[in-house]
Design an enzyme around this catalytic site. Structure first.
Site, short mmCIF file in Angstrom:
data_model
loop_
_atom_site.label_atom_id
_atom_site.label_comp_id
_atom_site.label_asym_id
_atom_site.label_seq_id
_atom_site.Cartn_x
_atom_site.Cartn_y
_atom_site.Cartn_z
N TYR A 159 44.20 39.89 23.19
CA TYR A 159 43.91 39.22 24.46
C TYR A 159 43.25 37.87 24.19
O TYR A 159 43.63 36.84 24.76
CB TYR A 159 43.01 40.12 25.31
CG TYR A 159 42.69 39.60 26.70
CD1 TYR A 159 43.56 39.81 27.76
CD2 TYR A 159 41.49 38.91 26.95
CE1 TYR A 159 43.26 39.36 29.04
CE2 TYR A 159 41.19 38.45 28.23
CZ TYR A 159 42.07 38.67 29.27
OH TYR A 159 41.77 38.21 30.54
N SER A 194 40.53 32.43 30.09
CA SER A 194 39.42 33.40 30.18
C SER A 194 38.28 32.89 29.31
O SER A 194 38.50 32.13 28.36
CB SER A 194 39.89 34.76 29.66
OG SER A 194 38.79 35.63 29.50
P1 NAD Z 1 45.15 42.03 37.97
O1 NAD Z 1 45.65 43.06 36.99
O2 NAD Z 1 44.24 42.46 39.03
O3 NAD Z 1 46.40 41.25 38.58
C1 NAD Z 1 47.38 40.70 37.70
C2 NAD Z 1 48.69 40.53 38.43
O4 NAD Z 1 49.65 40.05 37.47
C3 NAD Z 1 49.24 41.86 38.98
O5 NAD Z 1 49.72 41.67 40.28
C4 NAD Z 1 50.35 42.21 38.01
O6 NAD Z 1 51.37 43.01 38.57
C5 NAD Z 1 50.84 40.83 37.60
N1 NAD Z 1 51.56 40.84 36.33
C6 NAD Z 1 51.21 41.50 35.19
N2 NAD Z 1 52.13 41.32 34.24
C7 NAD Z 1 53.10 40.52 34.79
C8 NAD Z 1 54.32 40.00 34.30
N3 NAD Z 1 54.76 40.28 33.06
N4 NAD Z 1 55.07 39.21 35.11
C9 NAD Z 1 54.65 38.96 36.39
N5 NAD Z 1 53.50 39.45 36.91
C10 NAD Z 1 52.75 40.22 36.11
O7 NAD Z 1 44.45 40.90 37.08
P2 NAD Z 1 43.38 39.78 37.50
O8 NAD Z 1 42.04 40.29 37.12
O9 NAD Z 1 43.63 39.28 38.86
O10 NAD Z 1 43.74 38.68 36.42
C11 NAD Z 1 44.54 37.55 36.70
C12 NAD Z 1 44.46 36.63 35.50
O11 NAD Z 1 43.09 36.27 35.29
C13 NAD Z 1 44.94 37.25 34.20
O12 NAD Z 1 45.61 36.29 33.43
C14 NAD Z 1 43.65 37.68 33.53
O13 NAD Z 1 43.79 37.76 32.13
C15 NAD Z 1 42.74 36.55 33.96
N6 NAD Z 1 41.31 36.87 33.90
C16 NAD Z 1 40.81 37.90 34.64
C17 NAD Z 1 39.45 38.17 34.55
C18 NAD Z 1 38.80 39.29 35.33
O14 NAD Z 1 37.62 39.58 35.08
N7 NAD Z 1 39.47 39.92 36.26
C19 NAD Z 1 38.62 37.39 33.73
C20 NAD Z 1 39.19 36.35 33.00
C21 NAD Z 1 40.54 36.10 33.11
#
Ligand code: NAD
Length: 251
Positions: free
Chosen positions: A152, A139
């Protein structure tokens, strides 16, 4: 090696960025193992994506070693090879340190950092055989901090260090390890904030991006696919910021 014979294992694939990554690899002809803790969302997503190619649902928690090991073993039993691991599963627990419980700290680090370690640990023997690639979803929080995000941010910065360390240890075996640092992306994770935000605030957030918008999951999926591909064959131990210019603008 045609991509129709290749296999990718993607964690957190039931929704958001992971779902878009799964769709991108399926579109390229990969067989895709989709690992997620949310069993009903996983079943729904696998059903949606099945018309695009071969998908394997894997239910489990990336922070549990037995689940991580089982996910790799079941992927290998399914297709006999693993070419790409995408460590995407993540959660976002917020709070300032004096008010943040140790159990929340351990869960945040457990899912966002230890999970990537566990999947990598069990996948690397198979990736040696294919000279495969790992892409970790970090991130912009690994690079800059925002209020209330200590755990985080620490997990995401640790993930960049893990990316470099694995690249150094396993580069001689032909395994490449890279990371993406997304900025704001419209996913279920951010929807809980976006839906509670008035349109004026959201418009202001969008204006802070030089490209004038927040990201789409597909923006991240394309970058992941690139880093996993032959076109990135001399890139390892690196991270790619995909944030519409937000951090370049100092926001
Ligand atoms: P999201 O919450 O929409 O989806 C995350 C998925 O991970 C979900 O399907 C959830 O059930 C699954 N998950 C959570 N904990 C888990 C576990 N212990 N074991 C297996 N699966 C698990 O999140 P997103 O926004 O798609 O984020 C995906 C990744 O991208 C994350 O690592 C997040 O930190 C990172 N990220 C997201 C953003 C953003 O703005 N959305 C920005 C930077 C980084």
């Amino acid at each position: 090696m045609p991509s129709s014979e290749r296999t990718a294992l993607i964690t957190g694939a039931a929704m958001g960025i992971g779902y878009a990554v799964a769709r991108r690899f399926l579109a390229a002809g990969y067989s895709v193992a989709m690992f997620d803790i949310d069993n009903s969302a996983l079943a729904r997503s696998c059903e949606e994506l099945a018309p695009l190619g071969s998908v394997l649902p894997l239910h489990g928690d990336v922070a549990r070693e037995a689940d991580a090991q089982g996910a790799v073993e079941r992927t290998l039993a399914w297709r006999g090879r693993l070419d790409v691991l995408v460590n995407n599963a993540g959660i976002d627990l917020y709070g300032i340190a004096p008010e943040f419980s140790l159990s929340d700290w351990e869960r945040q680090i457990g899912v966002n950092l230890t999970g990537a370690f566990l999947l990598s640990k069990h996948a690397i023997p198979a990736l040696r055989a294919t000279r495969g690639a790992i892409v970790n979803i970090s991130s912009i929080h690994a690079l800059v901090s925002y209020p209330g995000c200590a755990a985080y941010d620490a997990a995401k910065a640790g993930l960049l260090a893990l990316t470099r360390a694995l690249a150094v240890d396993h580069g001689p075996e032909g395994i490449r390890v890279n990371a993406i640092c997304p900025g704001w992306v419209d996913t279920p994770m951010t929807r809980k904030w976006l839906d509670a935000t008035d349109p004026a605030t959201l418009a202001q957030v969008e204006r802070q991006h030089p490209l004038g918008r927040i990201g789409r999951p597909e923006d991240i999926a394309e970058a992941v696919y690139f880093l996993a591909s032959e076109e990135a064959s001399f890139i390892t131990g690196a991270f790619l910021v995909v944030d519409g210019g937000l951090t370049a603008a100092g926001k």
